[in-house]
Design a protein around this motif. Sequence first.
Motif, short mmCIF file in Angstrom:
data_model
loop_
_atom_site.label_atom_id
_atom_site.label_comp_id
_atom_site.label_asym_id
_atom_site.label_seq_id
_atom_site.Cartn_x
_atom_site.Cartn_y
_atom_site.Cartn_z
N TRP A 52 5.75 3.28 0.47
CA TRP A 52 5.07 1.99 0.37
C TRP A 52 5.41 1.08 1.55
O TRP A 52 6.50 1.15 2.12
N THR A 57 -4.55 4.58 3.10
CA THR A 57 -4.12 3.92 1.87
C THR A 57 -4.41 4.81 0.67
O THR A 57 -5.57 5.11 0.36
N LEU A 58 -3.35 5.21 -0.05
CA LEU A 58 -3.51 6.02 -1.26
C LEU A 58 -3.60 5.15 -2.51
O LEU A 58 -4.22 5.55 -3.49
N GLU A 59 -2.95 3.98 -2.45
CA GLU A 59 -2.87 3.13 -3.64
C GLU A 59 -2.47 1.74 -3.21
O GLU A 59 -1.76 1.56 -2.21
N GLN A 119 0.84 -1.19 0.00
CA GLN A 119 0.00 0.00 0.00
C GLN A 119 0.89 1.25 0.00
O GLN A 119 1.92 1.28 0.66
N ARG A 120 0.48 2.25 -0.75
CA ARG A 120 1.15 3.55 -0.64
C ARG A 120 0.45 4.31 0.48
O ARG A 120 -0.76 4.52 0.45
N ARG A 124 -0.92 -2.03 -4.88
CA ARG A 124 -0.33 -2.60 -6.10
C ARG A 124 0.48 -3.84 -5.75
O ARG A 124 1.01 -3.96 -4.64
#
Length: 326
Positions: A42, A126-128, A34-35, A130
Amino acid sequence: MTLLELRTFWGNRPLIGAAVGALIQDETGRVLLQRRGDDGLWGEPGGALEPGEDFLTGARRELMEETGLVCPDLALMPLPDGLQSGPELFHRYPNGHEIYIVGMRARGTLPASALDHARPDDSGETLELRWFPLDSLPPLSNNANRQSLSVLRAQAGLPPLPLLPYPPAPPAGNHLMDLRRLVGSRPLFAPGANVLVTDGQNRLLLLRHGGTGKWTVPGGSLEPGESFEECARRELFEETELNAERLEPLEMFCGPQYRFTYPHGDTVDNVSVLYRAHGVTGTLTPQEGEVLEVGWFGVHELPEDRELSGTLIQDNLKVWTGGQSA
């Protein structure tokens, strides 16, 4: 008390944070990261335990909050790979709060397509999300993430990640007592370690504790920047003047059943690693005031549960007696 509640008394100074990280991999071995909303870097999903929470429950909760995902095979990693502690796990958040992260790692698997259904909560943590190959990782937030991913990398035959610089651990004191002076008897997490010591007749060393009048094993609470093993070594020597050539981690104890209230009213949520001592040397010398009595007990000679210092010690002894019958 939660870490945020403690901050109102303690300010930005270092606290010991009992935390858990969730290492989730897909069918190709990529790891879910998670970013983060606080620093834009991250890391694996995870965070601090809530009062009375065990590590696996905490891992499942943090994974749900930060990704919206459920991982059916999520499980705590075996020791020692599952353990997190030590001076290198110092972290200063962007808001200035300082912490030493201690605790456990959990691991599980999800298909890569699970990310299509990820729904983090609206906290902004959580921004992103991946998937990343272990040999091609993004900029990581702190050393706890670097160490956790290095565990996975080692299992994949990859070298460890370099650690970020960290300050020396503060001088040893009595961190738990310092907190008590500010918060009174309210429940506090008490990360620490206990030690099983046996003699040549395979008898277990027990100490009658001065604060409870009950039997216990050598052990105690972590100081900021101290690893679980360092705590075990220090407490063993302080209470008995014995040293161990090697300490073998056996089990982590954490959860609501390990809350303990002392006779004077102070309550702790124990987060404790049990070690077995090997190659013990020195002359047994009980710590004055702390230890009222020492005794060596065979498997069938142990004190009754009511004479032991709570559920944690009862379960420590079950690990030892189970090992004798194995």
